[in-house]
Scaffold this motif. Structure first.
Motif, PDB file in Angstrom:
ATOM      1  N   ASP A 100      40.583   7.637 -36.246  1.00  0.00           N
ATOM      2  CA  ASP A 100      40.961   9.009 -36.014  1.00  0.00           C
ATOM      3  C   ASP A 100      40.301   9.994 -37.367  1.00  0.00           C
ATOM      4  OD1 ASP A 100      42.455   8.927 -38.634  1.00  0.00           O
ATOM      5  OD2 ASP A 100      44.146   8.844 -37.570  1.00  0.00           O
ATOM      6  N   ASN A 101      40.434  11.262 -37.029  1.00  0.00           N
ATOM      7  CA  ASN A 101      39.763  12.280 -38.087  1.00  0.00           C
ATOM      8  C   ASN A 101      40.074  12.243 -39.331  1.00  0.00           C
ATOM      9  OD1 ASN A 101      38.037  13.455 -36.105  1.00  0.00           O
ATOM     10  ND2 ASN A 101      39.428  15.233 -35.658  1.00  0.00           N
ATOM     11  N   GLU A 102      41.507  11.954 -39.739  1.00  0.00           N
ATOM     12  CA  GLU A 102      41.738  11.850 -41.143  1.00  0.00           C
ATOM     13  C   GLU A 102      41.043  10.765 -41.797  1.00  0.00           C
ATOM     14  OE1 GLU A 102      43.546  12.302 -44.864  1.00  0.00           O
ATOM     15  OE2 GLU A 102      43.155  13.718 -43.175  1.00  0.00           O
ATOM     16  N   ARG A 103      41.122   9.314 -41.152  1.00  0.00           N
ATOM     17  CA  ARG A 103      40.599   8.190 -41.625  1.00  0.00           C
ATOM     18  C   ARG A 103      39.141   8.409 -41.884  1.00  0.00           C
ATOM     19  NH1 ARG A 103      39.857   3.920 -44.430  1.00  0.00           N
ATOM     20  NH2 ARG A 103      39.646   1.948 -43.349  1.00  0.00           N
ATOM     21  N   ILE A 104      38.327   8.989 -40.973  1.00  0.00           N
ATOM     22  CA  ILE A 104      36.951   9.251 -41.168  1.00  0.00           C
ATOM     23  C   ILE A 104      36.881  10.228 -42.326  1.00  0.00           C
ATOM     24  CG2 ILE A 104      36.194  10.832 -39.663  1.00  0.00           C
ATOM     25  CD1 ILE A 104      33.886   8.716 -38.730  1.00  0.00           C
ATOM     26  N   ARG A 105      37.515  11.230 -42.415  1.00  0.00           N
ATOM     27  CA  ARG A 105      37.433  12.269 -43.412  1.00  0.00           C
ATOM     28  C   ARG A 105      37.381  11.552 -45.040  1.00  0.00           C
ATOM     29  NH1 ARG A 105      40.110  14.784 -47.161  1.00  0.00           N
ATOM     30  NH2 ARG A 105      42.264  13.743 -46.308  1.00  0.00           N
ATOM     31  N   ILE A 106      38.346  10.788 -45.073  1.00  0.00           N
ATOM     32  CA  ILE A 106      38.591   9.956 -46.414  1.00  0.00           C
ATOM     33  C   ILE A 106      37.325   9.263 -46.628  1.00  0.00           C
ATOM     34  CG2 ILE A 106      39.887   8.120 -47.431  1.00  0.00           C
ATOM     35  CD1 ILE A 106      42.327   9.239 -45.863  1.00  0.00           C
ATOM     36  N   ILE A 107      36.996   8.364 -45.630  1.00  0.00           N
ATOM     37  CA  ILE A 107      35.632   7.726 -45.606  1.00  0.00           C
ATOM     38  C   ILE A 107      34.341   8.428 -46.159  1.00  0.00           C
ATOM     39  CG2 ILE A 107      33.861   6.226 -44.398  1.00  0.00           C
ATOM     40  CD1 ILE A 107      36.348   4.922 -42.790  1.00  0.00           C
ATOM     41  N   ASN A 108      34.301   9.543 -45.456  1.00  0.00           N
ATOM     42  CA  ASN A 108      33.368  10.746 -45.602  1.00  0.00           C
ATOM     43  C   ASN A 108      33.431  11.007 -47.105  1.00  0.00           C
ATOM     44  OD1 ASN A 108      30.986  12.019 -44.779  1.00  0.00           O
ATOM     45  ND2 ASN A 108      32.165  13.624 -43.921  1.00  0.00           N
ATOM     46  N   ARG A 109      34.404  11.479 -47.472  1.00  0.00           N
ATOM     47  CA  ARG A 109      34.784  12.147 -48.774  1.00  0.00           C
ATOM     48  C   ARG A 109      34.352  11.085 -49.834  1.00  0.00           C
ATOM     49  NH1 ARG A 109      40.572  12.834 -49.697  1.00  0.00           N
ATOM     50  NH2 ARG A 109      40.581  10.731 -50.399  1.00  0.00           N
ATOM     51  N   GLU A 110      35.008   9.782 -49.705  1.00  0.00           N
ATOM     52  CA  GLU A 110      34.740   8.620 -50.729  1.00  0.00           C
ATOM     53  C   GLU A 110      33.315   8.276 -50.810  1.00  0.00           C
ATOM     54  OE1 GLU A 110      37.413   5.291 -50.258  1.00  0.00           O
ATOM     55  OE2 GLU A 110      39.080   6.517 -50.505  1.00  0.00           O
ATOM     56  N   TYR A 111      32.595   7.949 -49.745  1.00  0.00           N
ATOM     57  CA  TYR A 111      31.280   7.421 -49.643  1.00  0.00           C
ATOM     58  C   TYR A 111      30.186   8.660 -49.558  1.00  0.00           C
ATOM     59  CZ  TYR A 111      33.664   3.131 -49.480  1.00  0.00           C
ATOM     60  OH  TYR A 111      34.441   2.089 -49.636  1.00  0.00           O
ATOM     61  N   ARG A 112      30.277   9.588 -49.261  1.00  0.00           N
ATOM     62  CA  ARG A 112      29.031  10.890 -49.070  1.00  0.00           C
ATOM     63  C   ARG A 112      29.621  11.870 -49.716  1.00  0.00           C
ATOM     64  NH1 ARG A 112      28.325  12.254 -43.670  1.00  0.00           N
ATOM     65  NH2 ARG A 112      26.271  13.028 -44.178  1.00  0.00           N
ATOM     66  N   GLY A 113      30.761  12.038 -50.486  1.00  0.00           N
ATOM     67  CA  GLY A 113      31.201  13.107 -51.038  1.00  0.00           C
ATOM     68  C   GLY A 113      31.449  14.418 -50.529  1.00  0.00           C
ATOM     69  N   LYS A 114      31.707  14.275 -48.981  1.00  0.00           N
ATOM     70  CA  LYS A 114      31.893  15.483 -47.899  1.00  0.00           C
ATOM     71  C   LYS A 114      33.212  15.210 -47.398  1.00  0.00           C
ATOM     72  CE  LYS A 114      27.013  15.882 -46.751  1.00  0.00           C
ATOM     73  NZ  LYS A 114      26.007  15.870 -45.540  1.00  0.00           N
TER      74      LYS A 114
END
Length: 156
Positions: free
Chosen positions: A47-61
């Protein structure tokens, strides 16, 4: 089948027909790109929340995105290459946001299946080393993904 694909559907929204079509499409892309038989890839639907967390942790976004890939075959600085006889390549992980795919399918006026296929191929090409950091790279990668989708028959 050329690829071994591990599926994870955290959303419980992706149908067997959709995963079967994506598997066929990724196997077609692997054939086009001359990926060795037995190569392994993981495809996760989140879902969007899970990919948001991954995006924040690994890409800083700190925002949701549509697809993220993590290539396992790329050598990082200071890593030692592990070479083994007859070891199948471990290409990496493709993570797709199902809500983003639905949103983009509606926005672009095509089917959810077309969008899921597009995102899967986009992520797969990243695993193979394609990128779109420069205009030249983007042109090459986007042409390749459109060629694969068109030749496979997954059109807009």
């Amino acid at each position: 089948m050329r690829l071994h694909i591990d599926w994870i559907d955290e959303t419980n929204e992706v149908t067997a027909d959709q995963t079967n079509l994506i598997a066929e499409l990724l196997n077609y892309a692997a054939e086009v790109e001359h990926v060795p038989a037995g190569a392994e890839v993981s495809v996760s639907f989140v879902d969007n929340e899970r990919i948001r967390i991954i995006n924040r942790e690994y890409r800083g976004k700190d925002q949701p995105t549509d697809v993220i890939s993590f290539a396992l075959e790329e050598m990082g600085e200071g890593e030692i290459e592990i070479v083994g006889a007859e070891m199948p390549p471990m290409l990496g992980d493709i993570i797709i946001s199902v809500p983003k795919a639905k949103e983009q399918a509606e926005e672009y006026g095509h089917s959810l299946m077309r969008e899921l296929g597009f995102l899967a191929v986009h992520g797969f090409l990243h695993l193979l080393g394609y990128d779109h950091e420069t205009e030249e790279e983007e042109k090459e990668m986007f042409a390749k993904q459109e060629q694969i989708l068109e030749q496979y028959g997954l059109r807009r």
